[in-house]
Structures are given as C-alpha cells and as structure tokens.
Design a protein around this motif. Structure first.
Motif, PDB file in Angstrom:
ATOM      1  N   TRP A   5      83.998  16.339 -48.241  1.00 45.20           N
ATOM      2  CA  TRP A   5      85.403  16.618 -48.609  1.00 45.20           C
ATOM      3  C   TRP A   5      85.779  18.061 -48.299  1.00 45.20           C
ATOM      4  CZ3 TRP A   5      87.382  20.169 -52.087  1.00 45.20           C
ATOM      5  CH2 TRP A   5      86.445  20.857 -52.876  1.00 45.20           C
ATOM      6  N   ASN A   6      84.767  18.936 -48.231  1.00 44.72           N
ATOM      7  CA  ASN A   6      85.072  20.369 -48.104  1.00 44.72           C
ATOM      8  C   ASN A   6      84.325  21.019 -46.937  1.00 44.72           C
ATOM      9  OD1 ASN A   6      82.512  20.270 -49.019  1.00 44.72           O
ATOM     10  ND2 ASN A   6      82.751  21.787 -50.650  1.00 44.72           N
ATOM     11  N   GLY A   7      84.056  20.238 -45.887  1.00 46.07           N
ATOM     12  CA  GLY A   7      83.356  20.827 -44.748  1.00 46.07           C
ATOM     13  C   GLY A   7      83.314  19.840 -43.608  1.00 46.07           C
ATOM     14  N   ALA A  69      94.627  17.774 -47.016  1.00 42.88           N
ATOM     15  CA  ALA A  69      95.364  19.036 -47.104  1.00 42.88           C
ATOM     16  C   ALA A  69      94.918  20.065 -46.069  1.00 42.88           C
ATOM     17  CB  ALA A  69      95.215  19.629 -48.507  1.00 42.88           C
ATOM     18  N   ARG A  70      93.731  19.880 -45.515  1.00 43.30           N
ATOM     19  CA  ARG A  70      93.198  20.923 -44.654  1.00 43.30           C
ATOM     20  C   ARG A  70      92.424  20.345 -43.465  1.00 43.30           C
ATOM     21  NH1 ARG A  70      94.510  26.400 -45.354  1.00 43.30           N
ATOM     22  NH2 ARG A  70      95.368  26.624 -47.450  1.00 43.30           N
ATOM     23  N   GLY A  71      92.393  21.121 -42.417  1.00 40.50           N
ATOM     24  CA  GLY A  71      91.566  20.770 -41.263  1.00 40.50           C
ATOM     25  C   GLY A  71      90.258  21.531 -41.312  1.00 40.50           C
ATOM     26  N   GLN A  72      89.823  22.054 -40.176  1.00 41.57           N
ATOM     27  CA  GLN A  72      88.511  22.698 -40.094  1.00 41.57           C
ATOM     28  C   GLN A  72      88.590  24.107 -39.518  1.00 41.57           C
ATOM     29  OE1 GLN A  72      85.570  21.429 -41.212  1.00 41.57           O
ATOM     30  NE2 GLN A  72      86.538  19.563 -41.992  1.00 41.57           N
ATOM     31  N   SER A  73      89.758  24.727 -39.597  1.00 47.01           N
ATOM     32  CA  SER A  73      89.842  26.128 -39.186  1.00 47.01           C
ATOM     33  C   SER A  73      89.108  26.981 -40.217  1.00 47.01           C
ATOM     34  CB  SER A  73      91.294  26.572 -39.105  1.00 47.01           C
ATOM     35  OG  SER A  73      91.823  26.701 -40.417  1.00 47.01           O
ATOM     36  N   TRP A  77      88.544  26.233 -44.128  1.00 45.72           N
ATOM     37  CA  TRP A  77      87.210  26.251 -44.727  1.00 45.72           C
ATOM     38  C   TRP A  77      87.196  27.081 -46.018  1.00 45.72           C
ATOM     39  CZ3 TRP A  77      82.507  24.035 -43.607  1.00 45.72           C
ATOM     40  CH2 TRP A  77      81.384  24.607 -44.186  1.00 45.72           C
ATOM     41  N   LEU A  78      87.769  28.275 -45.924  1.00 45.70           N
ATOM     42  CA  LEU A  78      87.791  29.127 -47.117  1.00 45.70           C
ATOM     43  C   LEU A  78      88.587  28.471 -48.238  1.00 45.70           C
ATOM     44  CD1 LEU A  78      88.162  32.797 -45.815  1.00 45.70           C
ATOM     45  CD2 LEU A  78      86.097  31.522 -46.419  1.00 45.70           C
ATOM     46  N   ALA A  79      89.693  27.824 -47.869  1.00 46.91           N
ATOM     47  CA  ALA A  79      90.497  27.139 -48.892  1.00 46.91           C
ATOM     48  C   ALA A  79      89.666  26.056 -49.567  1.00 46.91           C
ATOM     49  CB  ALA A  79      91.749  26.542 -48.248  1.00 46.91           C
ATOM     50  N   MET A  80      88.941  25.280 -48.754  1.00 45.91           N
ATOM     51  CA  MET A  80      88.169  24.165 -49.313  1.00 45.91           C
ATOM     52  C   MET A  80      86.992  24.660 -50.150  1.00 45.91           C
ATOM     53  SD  MET A  80      88.294  21.279 -46.295  1.00 45.91           S
ATOM     54  CE  MET A  80      87.579  22.288 -45.005  1.00 45.91           C
ATOM     55  N   GLY A 121      91.665  14.955 -38.695  1.00 48.91           N
ATOM     56  CA  GLY A 121      91.600  16.111 -39.589  1.00 48.91           C
ATOM     57  C   GLY A 121      90.649  17.186 -39.089  1.00 48.91           C
ATOM     58  N   THR A 122      90.479  17.274 -37.765  1.00 52.44           N
ATOM     59  CA  THR A 122      89.469  18.193 -37.223  1.00 52.44           C
ATOM     60  C   THR A 122      90.069  19.445 -36.601  1.00 52.44           C
ATOM     61  OG1 THR A 122      89.513  17.052 -35.098  1.00 52.44           O
ATOM     62  CG2 THR A 122      87.898  16.287 -36.718  1.00 52.44           C
ATOM     63  N   SER A 123      91.370  19.638 -36.776  1.00 49.51           N
ATOM     64  CA  SER A 123      92.001  20.813 -36.182  1.00 49.51           C
ATOM     65  C   SER A 123      91.267  22.089 -36.589  1.00 49.51           C
ATOM     66  CB  SER A 123      93.451  20.920 -36.641  1.00 49.51           C
ATOM     67  OG  SER A 123      93.935  22.225 -36.399  1.00 49.51           O
ATOM     68  N   VAL A 124      91.051  22.969 -35.613  1.00 46.17           N
ATOM     69  CA  VAL A 124      90.493  24.284 -35.938  1.00 46.17           C
ATOM     70  C   VAL A 124      91.552  25.372 -35.763  1.00 46.17           C
ATOM     71  CG1 VAL A 124      88.085  23.730 -35.489  1.00 46.17           C
ATOM     72  CG2 VAL A 124      89.551  24.483 -33.602  1.00 46.17           C
TER      73      VAL A 124
END
Lengths: 553, 553
Positions: A5-7, A69-73, A77-80, A121-124
C-alpha cells in the motif's frame, strides 16, 4: 500478488542488498538512520468525508481512497511513508466499459467534479496525485478494463482494455503466439493505457519501438464526446491525432480501448553483458551499432560508476571479487564500463546480428567470454526488480531516486556529467554527499536516453528529507531543461516535470497544448496540474525554468 | 534543367510509350483525340494586375505568377493545358532567410494579404493552388533556401533550408558521405520543407522511414511568432509538437529551416524484380517479410493488371514477348504479379537479408533468376520518370492520374478491388471505360499503401474532361473514406482531399486541427482552403463524405 500500500509492487518480494553494496553507498553518503513509517490504519483514519454525490460506480471507502492517492514519485513515497498524504481523492470508480467511463464523465460534469484517470498507479512524476481543489475529486481506476478484446492476426493488431497491465497484456497475447514487446521497468503494474497517455518506452524499444510506434488507434472518451482513432498503418493526411493524444496525460480525455501493433513471439531471444575498457569505447560502440542499423532488441551502457555500483548491489562479495580479478587480468580496470545488450528474432538473423555486434565490440576492446551469457541472463531475470530496491534501502535510512532524459549524441557526455555533478553537489550546503551513477539506454541514430540513479541520506525527519529531494530534483531538472534535452524520455511530465516543460516545447508549443486542453476541457476538470501547470498547482518544486528556445514576435 | 511551365519536370525529357503499351491502353479505353494546349504567352496575357502593395521581396511579373499558380494535380494539369487558370497569385516572393520569411509574414498582416507557401510546386492535391479571395494572394517560393546549413556527423543530423529539393539534399549530403534516403517519385523537384509540411514518404521508407521518422526539429515561422522545435531523439514529455506541425500544410506556419536525421551512405544497394504466381502468394510473401522484420529498403507488389501494363509500357514489344515466354515456361501465366524489392546496407547484412528473402519468395513460388537483377536495375534507373508519362499520353488524348491510400492487411484486397472497380465503372453512364491497375508499396507490419493508376479518355473539351475526372476522383475517394483507410498515405490533403478528411480524423479530430489553426492564424491568412475546408473553398469536388467514425455527445 498482494500489492504494497505504501511502496512498490508485490508485498512478499524483497530485494536484498548485499553488504558490500551497502558499504559502497555508505562510503559516499555516510552513516544513515531510518525514518519511522506510518501505518495504513493511521492513514485511513485521516481520510476526510467524501464530497462526492452518490453513484453506483463510485466507492468512497477510506482504503480505496488511500490506495489511489499517490503514485511512485519520490514525493509520493515520502507521503506514503510519513502518512502525510495531504489530499485524498473523494472517491474511486472502477468502470468496466467505455460506456461506464462516459457515464462517469457525464456525472463529473453534472456534479462539478474533477477526474483523475488511474492505470497502474506507477507514475514517477506525480501524474495521479490529486491537488487540493474546491471541487470533489474522482479517481477513475481503469484496472477492470484488462481484457484482450480482439486480435487481428493478419494485421497484427490487438485491442485491449486501457487498464490492462503488462503481465496480462503479455499472457493474453502469448497464449496466441504474439507479444507486444513493451517492457518498461514498471511492467509488472503499469498499464497499456498509461503507457500511451504518458508516452512510455520499454527496455526492448530497439526492436519493438516506443509506445508511439505500437499505438495504432483506439478510443478516448473526452468531455466533448468520443474520439475514435481508426487504425491506419501510416497517413499523410494532416497532423497526426494519435500523436496529439499520446502524452496528453489525461488532460484531453481518458483512453478506454486501445489498439496496439503486436508481433509473433520471436524464435529466439538472448541477452549478454560485455565489459568495455572505458566510457569512450563503450559509447562509441553502441553508437556505431545503432547508426549502422544492426538488428538488436536492446543496448544499455553503464558508466564506470554504475558498473561498479551494479556489481556491488547485484552480486555477492565473493562473486564480485572473482569477476573483478578476471576483468583486471583482461586489462579492464577502474574505468571499465558495462554494456548489456539483447538480440531478439529468428535464429538466423540473430546469428547475423551477433556476428556484426562481436566485430564492433572487439574493435572497441570489449571483453565478454563465457560470462557474457550468464550475466545477460541474470539481467533478464532481474529486469523488473530494480524498483524494489527503494524498499530495502529505505529501511536503512538511504533514499534513492532516478531521473532520465534524452539528448543527441554530441551532447551526451556533457549532459551526463552535468547531471551527475549537479546531483553530487546539490546538498553541499547541508554538508551532504550524494552518490550518482548513470547508464545510457534506448539508442537512436540521433542520440539516446540518459538514466541516472542517486542515493542520498534521509534527513532527521520527513520534511528535511523532502527538502533534500527538492534541491536535488530541481538542480538536475534545471540542468536538463537548459541542456538541449527532454525533461523526460520515458516517464512523462506529470506535476513534477511540468515547471520545466516550456524549455522543450517553447512558448508556442505550450500554447498549442494549452489551446487543445482548453477546447476539450474548458473547465479544467481532467487531471488538473498534470502536464500543464495550473494556477492551483501545488508547489512541488522551486523556481520554474522558462524556455529560451523560443522568441515571441 | 529548364522546367516545363505546364507539366512535369525537365522540359527536355520525354518518356516514350512503346506502341504495344499504347495499344493495351486503347484496347480498354478506345480511340482517343488530343485536346489543344494553350501557350504560355496566352496565359500570361490573362494575368490581372497585382493587388499587392510594393515590397522589395515581392515580384509581380506575369510569368512568375503563372509559374506559381498551380501544382501537379489533375485539375492543375487541365488548368495549365487549357490555359483556364482561374486565379493567379498576386505576386511571388523568393525569401532567402528565415528573417525574410518573418518580414513577409509581417507585411502580409499589415496589408491584409493571404500567403501560400511554395516548395517544389509538386503537390498532386491542390495544396498551392490559390482560391479566389478578396484579399491579395502572395505565394512564397522557398526555393532559394536550398543550402545544407549544418551537418552534425556524431548525431547524424543535417540542417537544410526548407526549400532544398531532393537532388540538392542528396548531392550536398553525399559530398560528405551521407544520405537522407528520402526518395518520393517527385524527388527531382519536391523539397524537404514540402515533404515535412505534407508528410511525405519515399520509395525506400522501409529502411529510412517516412519523413516523420527523419524530421528531427527545426524552425517554423507562424503569425504568432517563431516556433523552434529542438532536436531530441525521443521524448515522453507531452503531445509531440513535431507531429502537430507535420502535415499542417502551411496552415499553422511556414517551415524555414529543418533538421533531418541522415545516415552514412550504405556500402551496398541492390534492387530486384521477381515474379510471383498470383496475387495471394505475392501479397503474403511481402507481408511475411515485413512482419518478420527482414532488413530491406523497399518492396512493391504490382497486381496482375499493373504487372502487365508495366511490362507493356516499360519494354519494347520484342523484349516483352521473350520475357512473357520465359515466365509462361516457368508456369507463371496471366495471374502473375511483379515484386520489386531492394536491400540497402552493409554487404554482410544485405547477404543475410537476401538469404531470408529468397527463402520466403521461393516458398511462395517466386521466379527470379538472372532477370531479377537486370529488371531491378532498370527499375532503379527509371524510378523518378513515371510522372513524365502524363506528358506523353496527353499528347495522344489519354488522360492519366493516380491515387493512393493505406490500410491494414486484412482490408487490402477488399479496398484495392473496390477502388479499381469504382474507377473502372465511374464513367459507365457516359459509356466510357477506364483502365485501372494497382501496386502495394510502403510495407508496414500492420498494412501497406495501395497505389492505383488509371487511364481514361479525354472528352471533347476541357470541361468534359474535368467532369470525367471529378466523377472518378469522387467515387474512388468515397470508397477510400468509407473503407477504413486514409485519404492519402503520401501526398497530403491539399484542397482535393479536404472534403474526405473527416472520415479519417473524426469530428473531434477535425475540431482539434481547426482549433489550432484558428489560434495560430485567427484570420485564416495562411493557405486557406488547404487541409481544412474553408467557407471560400472552390467547389473542386462534389458532395463531401462526412465521417462515421465519430459520435458526438
């Protein structure tokens, strides 16, 4: 597979970092301390009440909203990891058909909702990260549109639901003897629609082309109606609408069905790793091979720093020492570079290609031998595993990110050195050292892509770590934007690269893209902040770089 | 070379039509009577006074205006031969630099003038034909911008003035050991800027790509300022501005300097002609070769009708009889088709390619032998001479035109047959028979182009002949527009194809192009009527076909 969920990726997979690899990193950046991760529960507890009106296709459960809510930039990452998400979408929809996508767009207009399309959901680059908005935000997850809908074997065209991820693209095609041949590093999760919307390129682009060469047509649902792009092998009839929609990153509409050019699975595929004496010989060899059009499926040249880091991170210490001794014996010392390449095709053609390749590599002092095969095979087995590295180093307080660009051959050395040195020195004012190394990949007759990995030390807290990344990203991005290069060769613009886009597109080019977006989506409802900086844009980065490539009259 | 004022190419070159060739045509269309040509003097006498205000770069002499009033479409041809030009440009400018182009655009705005960019004047779709307009019309001939301005050998990028014609492109490059490799049939006259503005494709696109693959960047002067497109090997950063400008046909702006990807001149180049037993075997063989990615530089398959016609038109009767006897002996009868192909590259790679090609052709019953070489070499020597045929047949009252499209492999047979039969029957109400034949060329894994030539009998007068052509063109174009195909694979839209464009682009695609044109040129000053149908559009063709590929919501 259970998704983290977070990485990155599969929750059960761990990429080990050998001790001598970790030592190498620490020898540059120093001792590190891990930051504390937030729990999924604590993040779910923060999710506010949804502002979306009810709709049978819209889910407003907290976990769905957290997981979209987030991708993988790196900021994602820091948000997750910190649990400081900032903004969550107000709901997630999982349409199963084009007409459900249409229905959801109509719902969005009727209820004044913003829409973010979501593939893997893999956007960096922050494509799918929602920004604060007075309007409710609906994230549209296309993951249930994952079927091979049609395969025309004569014309070698396959029709897929836009949300089909890499493994389902290949398994459905391979069952029929076909392949798409698109293998970005994110392949395990990223989707065909996402590849098209953000102009992706796969590791074997030398044979199969970028997604631009594969995308034959399809359906995009826009706020002004359906855009059906017919499949035509090539056309001189006016500006190419395919090329206008590719890279539109959800701003013009949402791809629902896509038609891609496929190939019969090749008779044979082989990968090799060869070592070259130094940078100049390695770079010249790959340039000659691509400019001479030798049929190959991939080439990658790791510079001396990357070759060293990869061997430390990818082998046991004892293996490394043996290899190192062998290479030194062959005359390849610290300056040695690593060339990974592949041939894919008929046995006959591969043999012909390998003969030409060997001749060129030999001319430039390449050393392969029996190791070339084994190491090539190791590369091909681990080719999608690199993103898992962040998980492992993170647990040790080591932050890692990558960035990439492309430029013409005559500018490759200058730009590569400028990027590495920008990164290495970006945190000097904080007394921090950064470890950076680079490879060239995606070879073209005109130039190639430059892909740089960098490690840095986490700060005492999340905010400090984010601040370090901001400095690094901005400095390297400015070097790229001012350096005759693209702000992204294969990862798109998203929100993180939007401030640097004008240097590439020029004032008029930006105007053309904006003119189209405003016409198709006059209320700025589709993926605001992505691709084009909107007024509401979150302040991800510092000062934007404005283009100099343009003069306005 | 002295250029023909009222037809194709070099005034001193005549393409002979052997008697048995002419007999073959007449056996279908019947006896013919030539129409009387107008003289240059009589046409010059019609040229009205120029409405353009004076400018040092603008020439208003009658001959310049006559020689820039028409391209090479069939309606252009009739206008030039009958002397009924209708509209002449009010003046011609010959800028030598980008800044002179800018100066002329500023002059056009200041004095409310329309501007038509002119490269080699070889359009076969009415691109540069002025339409009646309340505004004065300035044709901008870029022919003096014909220099190789820069050659970057490392990145293999050449910068040319946009008006550089094929022979000057190649001679300037070959002096340095390079080639562009772009050889459309119009190569002797057409220009690199024109190729880009109208998305041209050359005969060896299989190796060198279409102009889309060659165009790396450059400068376009627009009414809103200068658009400088930087050279970047590939980018994922948003919609591709290059691809938006290519095919804009002067509507968005005027290319002044263009950067193209060049190659070292290949070590070896060979062309061959092989005969195949029938259509199915010929088509399948080329499809297999391209889908298996065998490195080649060109393939062309003439159907049985074209094979027959070409042999009659291209050989003496005695030669034809010998060849015919040999082929019949080998078992190839009336159904036989002709496959022309080329390999270009290193001797080593060509040898490997030829081995694969021979295997495939043998499997499908191909007959080559010693003739294959000789006939291939004849093809390559005559490759740019076909357009001269119109001159020769015209003098005998035989009208000839060609049209082309591209479609996916699974649609090739249907579409080819529909086009030929549309042409063959289009004049039945006038009791006229039409001779049509076709080849496939420009092979892609997905499909290929279909190129049909048709001969018909001139009517009693020019108006009647034009009426015949209108019927033919409209019927065939309607078949194409409704037939999952492009209205042009390599000749662009111009004015003749504009009514059929919506079937390919869809309502939304047309809207996107129009939105950009309106933004960059709100007063419709640049090449009006080309690409997009404007209200003033001359009624070249009958009822437009509207697209069905689109649904508006």
């Amino acid at each position: 597979m259970a998704r983290r969920w977070n990485g990155w990726g599969d929750d059960s997979y761990i990429k080990e970092v050998p001790e001598h690899g970790e030592r190498l990193i620490r020898s540059v950046i120093g001792e590190t301390k891990a930051l504390k991760d937030a729990s999924l529960e604590s993040v779910m507890a923060q999710v506010p009440e949804s502002r979306l009106p009810q709709h049978p296709l819209v889910v407003t459960a907290a976990e769905d909203r957290v997981r979209h809510a987030r991708g993988q930039s790196f900021p994602d990452w820091l948000a997750m990891r910190s649990g400081k998400f900032g903004v969550f979408p107000d709901g997630v929809a999982y349409p199963e058909t084009s007409s459900q996508v249409r229905e959801l767009l109509d719902y969005a207009v009727k209820h004044d909702v913003n829409v973010i399309p979501y593939g893997g959901g893999t956007s960096v680059a922050g494509h799918i990260t929602p920004q604060a908005s007075a309007r409710p935000i609906l994230t549209m997850d296309l993951g249930r549109m994952n079927q091979l809908m049609d395969l025309n074997e004569e014309s070698q065209i396959a029709t897929f639901g836009a949300g089909t991820p890499g493994p389902l693209v290949e398994s459905q095609l391979r069952a029929r003897g076909y392949t798409l041949g698109h293998f970005p590093q994110s392949w395990e999760l990223s989707t065909v629609g996402g590849w098209i919307a953000s102009r992706s390129s796969g590791q074997q682009s030398l044979r199969y082309g970028r997604i631009e060469q594969m995308f034959a047509g399809g359906r995009m649902e826009t706020l002004q109606g359906t855009l059906d792009i017919p499949t035509i092998p090539a056309s001189s009839a006016g500006p190419d609408i395919r090329e206008v929609t590719m890279g539109s990153e959800g701003r013009f509409g949402i791809f629902t069905e896509v038609k891609v050019r496929v190939s019969r699975v090749a008779e044979e595929e082989k990968f090799f790793v060869v070592f070259m004496p130094d940078w100049e010989s390695a770079k010249t060899a790959v340039r000659e091979l691509v400019q001479n059009r030798v049929p190959m499926s991939m080439m990658r040249v790791s510079n001396a720093k990357e070759a060293r880091a990869h061997l430390h991170l990818g082998t046991k210490e004892s293996q490394f020492k043996l290899l190192d001794r062998y290479l030194r014996l062959m005359g390849l010392k610290d300056e040695r570079c690593m060339l990974t390449f592949g041939v894919t095709g008929s046995k006959f053609q591969n043999k012909a290609s390998l003969k030409q390749i060997r001749k060129t590599l030999k001319k430039h002092g390449g050393v392969g031998g029996p190791l070339a095969n084994i190491m090539g095979s190791i590369w091909s087995h681990g080719r999608f595993k690199f993103p898992y590295l962040r998980e492992t180093t993170w647990a040790r307080g080591i932050a890692v990110d990558t960035l990439e660009t492309a430029t013409d051959w005559d500018n490759v050395d200058q730009l590569m050195n400028d990027i590495e040195s920008a990164l290495e020195t970006a945190l000097r004012s904080d007394n921090e050292d950064v470890m950076a190394f680079t490879h060239l990949s995606h070879m073209y007759s005109q130039g190639c892509s430059i892909y740089t990995t960098y490690f840095f030390r986490c700060a005492e807290d999340y905010d400090g770590t984010m601040e370090r990344w901001r400095k690094l990203k901005h400095k390297a991005s400015s070097v790229i934007a001012c350096g005759r290069a693209t702000i992204s060769h294969q990862h798109g613009v998203g929100k993180d690269h939007a401030p640097y886009l004008m240097a590439e597109k020029g004032v008029l080019g930006m105007r053309m893209i904006k003119t189209l977006a405003d016409d198709l989506d006059p209320q700025g409802r589709l993926n605001p902040g992505t691709l084009l900086e909107d007024s509401q844009q979150a302040d991800v980065l510092a000062t934007p770089v404005k283009g100099k490539a343009e003069t306005q009259h």
